[in-house]
Design a protein around this motif. Structure first.
Motif, PDB file in Angstrom:
ATOM      1  N   LEU A 125      65.464  38.950  37.240  1.00 14.98           N
ATOM      2  CA  LEU A 125      66.194  40.032  36.384  1.00 14.98           C
ATOM      3  C   LEU A 125      65.546  41.017  36.159  1.00 14.98           C
ATOM      4  O   LEU A 125      64.470  41.136  35.668  1.00 14.98           O
ATOM      5  CB  LEU A 125      66.668  39.395  35.236  1.00 14.98           C
ATOM      6  CG  LEU A 125      67.623  39.896  34.396  1.00 14.98           C
ATOM      7  CD1 LEU A 125      68.941  39.994  35.237  1.00 14.98           C
ATOM      8  CD2 LEU A 125      67.864  39.418  32.977  1.00 14.98           C
ATOM      9  N   VAL A 126      66.100  42.334  36.682  1.00 10.29           N
ATOM     10  CA  VAL A 126      65.640  43.565  36.145  1.00 10.29           C
ATOM     11  C   VAL A 126      66.278  44.369  35.047  1.00 10.29           C
ATOM     12  O   VAL A 126      65.946  45.459  34.578  1.00 10.29           O
ATOM     13  CB  VAL A 126      65.166  44.610  37.469  1.00 10.29           C
ATOM     14  CG1 VAL A 126      64.376  43.629  38.394  1.00 10.29           C
ATOM     15  CG2 VAL A 126      66.420  44.664  38.442  1.00 10.29           C
ATOM     16  N   GLU A 127      67.724  44.247  35.148  1.00  8.04           N
ATOM     17  CA  GLU A 127      68.510  44.631  34.124  1.00  8.04           C
ATOM     18  C   GLU A 127      69.959  44.023  33.624  1.00  8.04           C
ATOM     19  O   GLU A 127      70.329  43.001  34.570  1.00  8.04           O
ATOM     20  CB  GLU A 127      68.935  46.043  34.930  1.00  8.04           C
ATOM     21  CG  GLU A 127      70.075  47.152  33.857  1.00  8.04           C
ATOM     22  CD  GLU A 127      70.192  48.285  34.729  1.00  8.04           C
ATOM     23  OE1 GLU A 127      71.099  49.010  34.090  1.00  8.04           O
ATOM     24  OE2 GLU A 127      69.874  48.462  35.792  1.00  8.04           O
ATOM     25  N   ALA A 128      70.179  43.936  32.518  1.00  9.09           N
ATOM     26  CA  ALA A 128      71.447  43.225  32.188  1.00  9.09           C
ATOM     27  C   ALA A 128      71.975  43.747  30.953  1.00  9.09           C
ATOM     28  O   ALA A 128      71.203  44.512  30.266  1.00  9.09           O
ATOM     29  CB  ALA A 128      71.143  41.807  31.713  1.00  9.09           C
ATOM     30  N   THR A 129      73.259  44.032  31.012  1.00 11.40           N
ATOM     31  CA  THR A 129      74.024  44.355  29.932  1.00 11.40           C
ATOM     32  C   THR A 129      75.089  43.352  29.664  1.00 11.40           C
ATOM     33  O   THR A 129      75.857  42.850  30.698  1.00 11.40           O
ATOM     34  CB  THR A 129      74.780  45.825  30.305  1.00 11.40           C
ATOM     35  OG1 THR A 129      75.563  45.586  31.247  1.00 11.40           O
ATOM     36  CG2 THR A 129      73.786  46.745  30.409  1.00 11.40           C
ATOM     37  N   ARG A 152      68.271  43.197  46.544  1.00 12.08           N
ATOM     38  CA  ARG A 152      69.169  43.208  45.397  1.00 12.08           C
ATOM     39  C   ARG A 152      70.250  42.725  45.337  1.00 12.08           C
ATOM     40  O   ARG A 152      70.979  42.736  46.034  1.00 12.08           O
ATOM     41  CB  ARG A 152      68.981  44.761  45.176  1.00 12.08           C
ATOM     42  CG  ARG A 152      69.764  45.297  43.600  1.00 12.08           C
ATOM     43  CD  ARG A 152      69.784  46.817  43.596  1.00 12.08           C
ATOM     44  NE  ARG A 152      70.742  47.253  44.445  1.00 12.08           N
ATOM     45  CZ  ARG A 152      72.179  47.553  44.367  1.00 12.08           C
ATOM     46  NH1 ARG A 152      72.262  47.564  42.961  1.00 12.08           N
ATOM     47  NH2 ARG A 152      72.633  48.197  45.294  1.00 12.08           N
ATOM     48  N   VAL A 180      73.600  42.329  42.567  1.00 12.82           N
ATOM     49  CA  VAL A 180      74.328  42.714  41.392  1.00 12.82           C
ATOM     50  C   VAL A 180      75.516  41.745  41.111  1.00 12.82           C
ATOM     51  O   VAL A 180      76.201  41.339  42.200  1.00 12.82           O
ATOM     52  CB  VAL A 180      75.041  44.361  41.689  1.00 12.82           C
ATOM     53  CG1 VAL A 180      75.699  44.547  40.005  1.00 12.82           C
ATOM     54  CG2 VAL A 180      73.734  45.235  41.849  1.00 12.82           C
ATOM     55  N   SER A 214      78.880  40.081  31.321  1.00 13.72           N
ATOM     56  CA  SER A 214      77.547  40.495  31.530  1.00 13.72           C
ATOM     57  C   SER A 214      77.574  41.028  32.844  1.00 13.72           C
ATOM     58  O   SER A 214      78.242  40.550  33.774  1.00 13.72           O
ATOM     59  CB  SER A 214      76.409  39.494  31.353  1.00 13.72           C
ATOM     60  OG  SER A 214      76.407  39.184  30.084  1.00 13.72           O
ATOM     61  N   THR A 215      76.714  42.200  33.184  1.00 14.02           N
ATOM     62  CA  THR A 215      76.504  42.651  34.505  1.00 14.02           C
ATOM     63  C   THR A 215      74.903  42.490  34.472  1.00 14.02           C
ATOM     64  O   THR A 215      74.269  42.906  33.755  1.00 14.02           O
ATOM     65  CB  THR A 215      76.765  43.870  34.698  1.00 14.02           C
ATOM     66  OG1 THR A 215      78.276  44.270  34.513  1.00 14.02           O
ATOM     67  CG2 THR A 215      76.451  44.499  35.942  1.00 14.02           C
ATOM     68  N   MET A 216      74.441  41.856  35.681  1.00 12.47           N
ATOM     69  CA  MET A 216      73.091  41.600  35.838  1.00 12.47           C
ATOM     70  C   MET A 216      72.542  42.053  37.185  1.00 12.47           C
ATOM     71  O   MET A 216      73.278  42.068  38.264  1.00 12.47           O
ATOM     72  CB  MET A 216      72.960  39.994  35.793  1.00 12.47           C
ATOM     73  CG  MET A 216      73.298  39.538  34.467  1.00 12.47           C
ATOM     74  SD  MET A 216      73.701  37.634  34.560  1.00 12.47           S
ATOM     75  CE  MET A 216      75.182  37.846  35.416  1.00 12.47           C
ATOM     76  N   THR A 217      71.447  42.605  37.296  1.00  6.36           N
ATOM     77  CA  THR A 217      70.970  42.994  38.417  1.00  6.36           C
ATOM     78  C   THR A 217      69.470  42.303  38.659  1.00  6.36           C
ATOM     79  O   THR A 217      68.820  42.213  37.829  1.00  6.36           O
ATOM     80  CB  THR A 217      70.386  44.702  38.675  1.00  6.36           C
ATOM     81  OG1 THR A 217      71.755  45.368  38.249  1.00  6.36           O
ATOM     82  CG2 THR A 217      69.991  45.062  39.857  1.00  6.36           C
TER      83      THR A 217
END
Length: 130
Positions: free
Chosen positions: A77-81, A107, A109, A124-127
């Motif tokens: 996981l590198v980014e999550a909102t 990658r 998403v 949630s949105t996760m990258t």
């Protein structure tokens, strides 16, 4: 698929109880039964116990981590909102639906939603990336 057979964690840090993965459709589902005996619930707003929102988001992350490990893909996981719409309380069965929206070699998403009784409670949105 049993998360404890795939994820590199031990209880109580496995935050999903069961999951399914439909590779051809690009989605996974999992569930978490929130119990008053979960040690995260005790003391978290003692006047009205709730399951911490960050652990709901982590449940969705663990759902995708299990898919990645199942497919032998090494990403983190590198980014999550996340957007929290209502709390989870003891007795709730949270159902997570996570869709892989953009799947590239280096990658992924993903978008995830958590429901209790068909009522949305988290999005949630996760990258994930190599």
């Amino acid at each position: 698929m049993k998360p404890e057979q795939i994820l590199p964690y031990a209880k109580p840090w496995i935050l999903i109880d069961d999951m399914q993965y439909e590779e051809s459709a690009g989605w996974a589902t999992s569930k978490k039964l929130v119990s008053s005996s979960d040690h995260y619930v005790r003391g978290h707003f003692p006047e009205q116990s709730i399951y911490p929102g960050v652990l709901l988001a982590e449940g969705m992350v663990q759902t995708i981590e299990a898919v990645l490990l199942h497919e032998k893909i090494c990403m983190k996981l590198v980014e999550a909102t996340s957007r929290f719409l209502r709390p989870a309380v003891p007795g709730d069965e949270v159902h997570f639906v996570v869709k892989i929206c953009d799947r590239q070699a280096d990658r992924w998403v993903c978008e995830g939603t958590g429901f209790v009784d068909e009522q949305q409670m988290i999005h949630s949105t996760m990258t994930f990336a190599k």
